[in-house]
Design an enzyme around this catalytic site. Structure first.
Site, mmCIF file in Angstrom:
data_model
loop_
_atom_site.group_PDB
_atom_site.id
_atom_site.type_symbol
_atom_site.label_atom_id
_atom_site.label_comp_id
_atom_site.label_asym_id
_atom_site.label_seq_id
_atom_site.Cartn_x
_atom_site.Cartn_y
_atom_site.Cartn_z
ATOM 1 N N ASP A 88 -6.193 0.796 0.854
ATOM 2 C CA ASP A 88 -6.173 0.942 2.309
ATOM 3 C C ASP A 88 -7.532 0.501 2.846
ATOM 4 O OD1 ASP A 88 -7.953 2.925 1.713
ATOM 5 O OD2 ASP A 88 -6.871 4.523 2.774
ATOM 6 N N LYS A 99 0.834 -1.202 0.000
ATOM 7 C CA LYS A 99 0.000 0.000 0.000
ATOM 8 C C LYS A 99 0.875 1.262 0.000
ATOM 9 C CE LYS A 99 -1.515 2.120 3.467
ATOM 10 N NZ LYS A 99 -2.033 2.442 4.786
#
Ligand code: SF4
Length: 216
Positions: free
Chosen positions: A142, A124
């Site tokens: 996320d 991420k």
């Protein structure tokens, strides 16, 4: 009930989100790739608002990887305490800075693969830095992107990696980075984790969660 929306419906949802949030962008403050890397490492399990408060003074004091190395883990920990997990984060940041100095002449690498080799940088974080600092098309998944995408039907997955894959399969590559910001904005403002504000949501006519009565 469908598991995932058709590509044309997904396109429509992205257009609606664009109308709703024309200015959607990264909410972390940074002025260069290195600052974004530090801010993104700090943002794990922490709000962007809190990170911005911390980096406001941190970035005035520390400009380069060498500055962080010289300051050291212990002192850095005191400065980033309010972001949570400060011991781990300061250890990862100083170690990352060492690698940047030793391997990249103090610069931040610009590929997702190289970024992911840095301590404290998962997929991420690497996607966030590569896309926002270097313009590499990427969709960082996320908690907001995971929840909102799977509610609406932009994805149908049980984990973040498959969610990223569904989104990349169904959204034009030139829109990946923008879509990431749009979905986060929607998750923070309307499609909230506990009580999504469905009655005021323009995505409602397309949303599989809404159509299923919240059972999805
Ligand atoms: S209708 Fe509800 S669940 Fe669907 S996107 Fe909007 S707020 Fe989220």
């Amino acid at each position: 009930m469908k598991k995932i929306l058709d590509k044309s419906e997904i396109q429509k949802v992205i257009e609606l989100l664009l109308e709703l949030y024309p200015d959607a962008k990264a909410e972390l403050n940074f002025t260069n790739p290195f600052e974004l890397l530090i801010a993104t490492i700090l943002s794990a399990q922490c709000t962007d608002v809190r990170v911005n408060k911390t980096t406001d003074s941190l970035f005035k004091e520390l400009k380069t990887p060498q500055d962080y190395i010289e300051l050291g883990e212990r002192e850095l920990g005191k400065r980033i305490y309010s972001c949570g997990f400060y011991k781990n984060k300061s250890k990862n940041i100083v170690e990352t800075c060492r690698i940047l100095e030793e391997k990249y002449e103090g610069n931040v690498p610009d590929t997702i693969e190289e970024l992911m080799k840095l301590p404290g940088v998962g997929r991420k974080t690497a996607n966030v830095v590569a896309s926002n600092a270097f313009g590499v098309p990427a969709i960082a998944v996320d908690t907001h992107v995971f929840r909102v995408s799977n509610r609406i039907g932009l994805a149908n997955s049980k984990n973040v990696l498959d969610t990223e894959k569904d989104l990349m399969d169904n959204i034009d590559k030139n829109m990946w980075t923008k879509a990431h910001h749009l979905i986060i904005f929607h998750g923070r403002r309307i499609c909230k984790a506990r009580n999504p504000l469905c009655e005021e949501c323009p995505i409602r006519p397309h949303c599989l969660y809404y159509k299923s009565g919240g059972k999805r």
